[in-house]
Structure formats: structure tokens, C-alpha cells
Design an enzyme around this catalytic site. Structure first.
Site, PDB file in Angstrom:
ATOM      1  N   LYS A 310      51.682 -20.047  24.120  1.00 19.33           N
ATOM      2  CA  LYS A 310      52.038 -19.698  22.889  1.00 19.33           C
ATOM      3  C   LYS A 310      51.215 -20.663  21.550  1.00 19.33           C
ATOM      4  O   LYS A 310      50.885 -20.272  20.532  1.00 19.33           O
ATOM      5  CB  LYS A 310      53.525 -19.842  22.544  1.00 19.33           C
ATOM      6  CG  LYS A 310      54.195 -18.603  22.944  1.00 19.33           C
ATOM      7  CD  LYS A 310      55.618 -18.694  22.932  1.00 19.33           C
ATOM      8  CE  LYS A 310      56.396 -17.623  23.264  1.00 19.33           C
ATOM      9  NZ  LYS A 310      57.739 -17.549  22.696  1.00 19.33           N
ATOM     10  N   ASP A 347      59.178 -14.343  17.099  1.00 21.36           N
ATOM     11  CA  ASP A 347      60.356 -14.886  17.793  1.00 21.36           C
ATOM     12  C   ASP A 347      61.502 -15.116  16.557  1.00 21.36           C
ATOM     13  O   ASP A 347      62.526 -15.026  16.762  1.00 21.36           O
ATOM     14  CB  ASP A 347      60.163 -16.179  18.362  1.00 21.36           C
ATOM     15  CG  ASP A 347      59.324 -16.073  19.665  1.00 21.36           C
ATOM     16  OD1 ASP A 347      59.818 -14.770  20.280  1.00 21.36           O
ATOM     17  OD2 ASP A 347      58.547 -16.831  20.355  1.00 21.36           O
TER      18      ASP A 347
END
Ligand code: ATR
Length: 521
Positions: A310, A347
Site C-alpha cells: 500500500k 479505506d
């Protein structure tokens, strides 16, 4: 795609007339093999009989003959792979040819012969076999993906109806090599190509898009005839292989490990529901270099990025939005029409959306447990929406650093009782995989809403306690669904079918829990 097939090819062998998936049938006895065939033929009218798995292949052929007569809609391949070439047949070359000739007489319209056997046989023997059956000339490399063009050039010296080139992928990039090979040579020759091995999984779907006449599927996850094979059921129901064509958009989730990711189930559900001509795959990238090479080499339209990439992916993207830059992590990549790679972080949306369905975030007092990647997305997302955020972390220095960056506050565990929180969010992995562990003591769980980012099990200990106290709970699957829903929207511009996605992931988690409870055979 126009195929210049030789005039000797009977119409029934034209690749476009064949189903996209061939079910590979194994089994120790003809009875086993045929009972599977019997139960699966209706959904899988294209079957490969792996005759080399049988102790007495010739003795089985009359039974196969009866089966094929009773199921005239079935197209069948007879294969009798030799031990030297990855099969189980130990007989002579002459007996191998005899089995294939008789398999054809028993109703197998196609027979598969390895290049190695073909090269050792007389040309007339191969020509005789091919005069009756469609011939698939095959080559398997059980170690690597290499010299694909040279291999095909060698194979082309033997006249055949299909050339099957199977290699082993040890990296994602090997799939790129296979796709490029199929795309560049598939115009002129009827090819079947794919990569074996866990790293080659994506090729079993993508090869059809790149020009392979068809792909192979297993009876079930346990009954594979080649490493990395996907069951025909999954190829159809999850990956919708029958709809995959040259313009199908490719999406995927990248991580290490990736085997247990539920993203393919949830995203393929959404693509199907919204009629998007796309397929979503799990890509196991062992290195970032391999991932980048794959992203550049395969026309991937969108990617979900998971651990451990990420952060690392950021420097390989052409652009990221301000929100993603602030969080310092990217979980969504989209390839723009200009070919450039753009990064987003959904997210935060995964955290914000389920909460705003329960209360107004503006001015809400939120406690975030943890200061890692998941906590960062929650803290930044909630701060941006006007919440008052406190961070509690095992290592307080990390909590302080995140609080400074996000203009949030830290709190000591002893002080939890001093604030009446609206929401408590668990952004640590505590509670994952069991219903014992809990990031807080029972008496510390006081809020209007408790949100656990852990989604497996669906009902964690934290949620159980909160629910027992009458507190509203948000299970981690909601975050999982909402971050995926936002990804879907970024990629397709369509609203995501979040309810269907939630249903699909809930069923998958229940199935997984049931499978874990069952004693292993
Ligand atoms: P993620 O990206 O999933 O958030 P991470 O970046 O490794 O994963 O962060 C995990 C967070 O959970 C960290 O804040 C970690 O605390 P430390 O900063 O002290 O390492 C926290 N965490 C992990 N295991 C924990 C445990 N057993 N008890 C309390 N906190 C824990």
C-alpha cells in the site's frame, strides 16, 4: 479473431465453436471418472478424459464410448500423457498411440499428444491419427516460462489442429510473457496456452482473453490435474469465463499473501450485477518489481492494493489524489485513458460510510484503537469529515506521530472513562481469527457505536460484548464492502451494488467458517 486453419480441420474443431472451458477428468477407475462426467457433463459439455490416470486405459474405452453415445452434445479430448511429460502413462510409445487411436474410435473427437511423443513417432503414424481425430499437439514446461516462440516454431513442424503450450509461472511476469505470446501468435495458429502453478492462476482466465482457444478447469479445488488449476465452477460463477473476450476489462487485487482474499468474490459479484464486461483476479506478487512489470505488461484497468504494497506502490504511480498523499497509502489504482496510473485510497470511505449511516460524523467523538495503516485511513477520513478523533495505541509514540500529522489527539488508556465517545473503532488486528481476544476490557467498551475493522470472524469478541450492552455495532465486513464499493465506483463510474456485495462476502465468510470447523479427511 481470424484463424488461418488448415482445410483439413473439420468444422467441429474450429476454436470459436468450442466451449471456453474444458473440464479435466481424472480418477483411478473408469467408474470414478465416468460418474464425475455423468454428474458434470450438463454444465460442462467439453471434457478431457485423462486416460493416463487409469490403470487399464484400453479396458475403459468401451465404457467411455457408451457414455459419449448417451451424451452426444459432449465434445471430448482423449489424453494419455506419458510419465516423462508429467502424466502417469508408463507404456510404450506404440501403446500410447494405440490408446489415442482407440479413444478416437470410442468417440473422443480430439486427442492430445505430446510434442516429445510426436517427434519420436513416424510422421505417417501421426498423420493416420490426425486423419480421424482432431490433434492437439502439446508441450509442457514444468519448471519455467521460457522460449515460447521457439517452442511453437518447433511444434509447427508437426501438422496439428491445435498447439497447446503450457509453461510454469514462478512470477506474475511469466503470465505477461504467455499473454504476449498468445496475442502475437494466436492470429495465425489455433493455440491453447496457459501457465501452471499458483503464480499462473491468472493465466487460466486471461489466456482466453489473449487468444487461447479454450482453458482447462478442475472438477473441484481438490481434484486438479495440473498445479494451479481453478475449478470449472469457479471459472464460470466467479470469473464468468464464458463472457471473457478480447475487450474484457481486467481488474485485480495484488498482495502477498493473497490466497485467502475475498476481493475476487465481492468484486466479481459487483461486475456481474452491473453488467460490466470485466473480470477481477487475485494476483500474488512476491516482489514489487514483479508487480510493476505485470501492471505495465497486462492491460489492467484497475487494481486493489493490499499488504504489503500500500505504501510502496505510491512511488510507481503517475499521480495520486491529495487525500491519498496525506494518508500515505494507496489501496486503489486505476489506469486512465492516457495509460497513466492513478492512485486513490478508499479505506477512509470504508470507515466513513458505515458510520454516517448510523450517526452524524460532524462533531462526533471517535476513539481509534491502533496507529498503523488501517488506523491512518480512519483518522484522516474522520478528521476530514469534522469528527473529534482520539488515538489509543500500544506504542504511544506512534499514536502521537499520527495525531500530529492528522491534527487529532492521543489518549491514555487510564483516561478512556473521561470521555463519552460516540464511536469506538478497532483498527488493530486484535480479535482476528478467534472470538477470544479483545482490544479493550469489557468495562472500557462504552459508546453509541462500536466498529471493528476485523472482519473474520464476522462477530468478534469486541462486537459480542458491545451488542450485549445494547450498543450499535458495525462489523468489519461493512468496511470491507464499502471500500470495495468506492473502488468499483472509481473504476466503472457506476454506483456499486453494495447490498449484493455484502451478501456475497457474508456467505463466503460463513462457508469458510463451516469449512474450518469440518474435520480434515
Ligand atoms: P494495519 O495496516 O492493518 O493497520 P499495522 O500497520 O501493522 O497494520 O498496524 C497494526 C496496529 O495494531 C498497530 O498500531 C499496532 O500497535 P503498535 O504500533 O504498538 O505495533 C496494533 N497492534 C497490533 N497487535 C496488537 C496487539 N496485540 N495489541 C495491541 N495493539 C496491537
Amino acid at each position: 479473431m481470424a484463424l488461418a486453419l488448415s482445410s483439413t480441420v473439420a468444422p467441429r474443431f474450429l476454436p470459436m465453436r468450442l466451449p471456453k472451458v474444458c473440464l479435466a477428468l481424472s480418477g483411478d477407475t473408469a467408474e470414478d471418472m465416468l460418474s464425475t462426467a455423468e454428474s458434470m457433463a450438463r454444465d460442462n459439455p467439453f471434457l478431457e478424459f485423462r486416460l493416463d490416470y487409469l490403470k487399464h486405459p484400453l479396458a475403459a474405452l468401451p465404457k467411455i464410448h457408451r457414455f459419449l453415445e448417451a451424451h452426444p452434445y459432449v465434445t471430448a479430448i482423449g489424453t494419455c500423457r506419458r510419465v516423462d511429460n508429467g502424466g502417469k502413462f508408463k507404456g510404450s510409445l506404440a501403446s500410447q498411440l494405440e490408446v489415442l487411436t482407440k479413444a478416437n474410435a470410442a468417440g473422443c473427437q480430439l486427442v492430445d499428444l505430446e510434442l516429445e511423443s510426436a517427434l519420436k513417432s513416424k510422421a505417417e503414424a501421426i498423420a493416420r491419427l490426425r486423419s480421424r481425430a482432431g490433434l492437439i499437439l502439446s508441450f509442457h514446461d514444468f519448471r519455467a516460462t521460457r522460449n515460447l516462440d521457439e517452442t511453437l516454431d518447433k511444434m509447427l513442424k508437426v501438422p496439428a489442429d491445435f498447439y497447446k503450450v503450457v509453461s510454469t509461472a514462478t512470477t506474475l511476469s511469466d503470465n505477461v510473457a504467455m499473454m504476449k505470446f498468445l496475442q502475437s501468435r494466436g492470429d495465425k495458429h489455433a493455440l491453447i496456452g496457459l501457465c501452471m502453478g499458483e503464480q499462473g492462476l491468472i493465466s487460466r482466465v486471461l489466456s482466453v482473453r489473449a487468444g487461447s482457444a479454450f482453458t482447462f478447469g478442475a472438477v473441484s479445488a481438490d481434484l486438479k490435474t495440473a498445479p494451479g488449476q481453478i475449478s470449472t465452477r469457479d471459472l464460470r460463477s466467479i470469473y464468468r469465463i464464458d463472457q471473457v473476450d478480447a475487450v474484457t476489462r481486467i481488474y485485480g487485487v495484488v498482495g502477498d499473501p493473497i490466497e485467502h482474499s475475498l476481493s475476487p468474490i465481492i468484486m466479481n459479484t459487483a461486475l456481474r450485477r452491473e453488467n460490466v464486461n470485466g473480470v477481477y483476479l487475485a494476483l500474488h506478487a512476491k516482489t514489487l518489481k514483479d508487480l510493476i512489470h505485470c501492471v505495465r505488461g497486462i492491460p489492467l484497468h484497475g487494481l486493489s492494493i493490499t499488504m504489503p504494497y500500500k505504501q510502496a506502490i505510491l512511488s510507481h504511480l503517475d499521480n495520486t489524489d491529495a487525500h491519498t498523499t496525506k494518508i500515505g497509502a494507496c489501496n486503489t489504482v486505476v489506469r486512465g485513458q492516457d495509460g497513466k496510473l492513478y492512485g486513490f485510497n478508499t479505506d477512509a470511505a470504508g470507515v466513513v460510510r458505515p458510520i454516517e449511516q448510523r450517526l452524524s460524523i460532524e462533531g462526533a467523538k471517535v476513539l481509534v484503537l491502533g496507529a498503523g495503516g488501517a488506523a491512518r485511513a480512519a483518522v484522516f477520513g474522520l478528521q476530514e469529515r469534522g469528527a473529534e478523533v482520539w488515538i489509543l495505541n500500544r506504542t504511544s509514540a506512534k499514536a502521537q506521530k499520527l495525531a500530529r500529522q492528522a491534527k487529532a489527539r492521543t489518549i491514555k488508556r487510564a483516561d478512556l472513562r473521561k470521555i463519552a465517545f460516540d464511536v469506538i473503532i478497532n483498527a488493530t488486528p486484535v480479535g482476528m481469527g478467534n472470538t477470544r481476544d479483545c482490544p479493550l476490557k469489557d468495562e472500557e467498551i462504552q459508546a453509541r457505536v462500536v466498529f471493528d475493522m476485523v472482519y473474520d470472524p464476522v462477530e468478534t469478541h469486541l462486537l459480542q460484548v458491545a451488542r450485549a450492552k445494547g450498543i450499535a455495532v458495525i462489523p468489519g465486513v461493512e468496511m470491507f464492502v464499502q471500500q470495495a464499493a468506492r473502488q468499483f465506483e472509481i473504476w466503472t463510474g457506476k454506483p456499486a451494488p453494495a447490498d449484493d456485495m455484502l451478501r456475497a462476502v457474508t456467505i463466503a465468510l460463513q462457508d469458510r467458517a463451516t469449512a474450518q470447523k469440518q474435520p480434515k479427511a
